[in-house]
Design an enzyme around this catalytic site. Sequence first.
Site: not given
Ligand code: 13P
Length: 340
Positions: A177, A219
């Site tokens: 991510e 992500k």
């Molecule tokens: P949000 O969709 O609130 O950004 O959270 C996703 C997430 O896992 C952030 O690390």
Amino acid sequence: MAKSLEIVAAALGAPGGGILAADESTGTIKKRFDSVHAKSTEETRRNYREMLFQTEVAMRENISGVILYDETIRQKAKDGTPLVELIKAAGTIPGIKVDQGAKPMAGHPGELVTEGLTGLRDRLADYYELGARFAKWRAVINIASHIPTPACIRANMHALARYAALCQEANIVPIVEPEVLMDGDHDIERCYEVTEATLRSLFAELYEQRVNLEGTVLKPSMVISGSKCTNRAGVEEVAEKTVHCFRRAVPAAIPSIVFLSGGQSDLDATAHLNAINSLGNLPWQMSFSYGRALQAAPLKAWSGKTENEPKAQAALAHRAAMNGLATQGAWKPELEKATP
Ligand code: 13P
């Protein structure tokens, strides 16, 4: 590489469903609970999350995986069933956040680097035993006039790749991510430029660390205007620029891309995902891994009260269904009128 990694990575982004990010750290969930005047204790956090995971239709139809926090993966429902077993019984895959947070980067004012590699091999083995079949590590890239620096991008992407390699060794699918934050007044072009540099660096590092892309899930944040930008791009432009950028920087071997919501409103997050999938002819499955954009409505409906649970579950089921449609480009604003 074990075939199971590829199966899980593809299943997490399969059309119609997406991931419920319920991995808020104890500090973050307290802020969320404060916003609805609910008390945050180990028990109330368990009750709230058990309620989410017991939302049967959503879990069965539109939630492919759930990201848990260390406390939650060890918790039991009120009747003594481990929460992980509840999730599995609904046909959903349990996952775990394993990073230890983004910390100020030495010598780089305004920039962050995510920690958590020390001892990670042992923690992953423990989480596998507890039932986790995928993991998440979030890197944070801030945009301002002089940042991000190449050093910040490289340090964060290197850590993501080291984490991903350890996950695959443990037979756990890594969700990588790299979040480019929406905070700031930058325009969508600047977000595009930073997102492209970040993704190119990420995939170079993943290659160097011998991470198998077929067993990895990305992500990312969308290519979007900063939240204080005065000239904000519309839904179509966000979709087009996101896909344009990803075609340049994300290999087609990645099976599933699951977006974070990153502070977008519930409806924006759904409309953007829908517009992306409406473009069609994409090499990856494009789905969601939303925290706030899935939980804002149920959290407000719940507000810490047991008697509100059915309303809160209906709110989660609705948002999950709307996002499920958006993974297929089949969402329409009129469908929101059916909001419970
Ligand atoms: P949000 O969709 O609130 O950004 O959270 C996703 C997430 O896992 C952030 O690390």
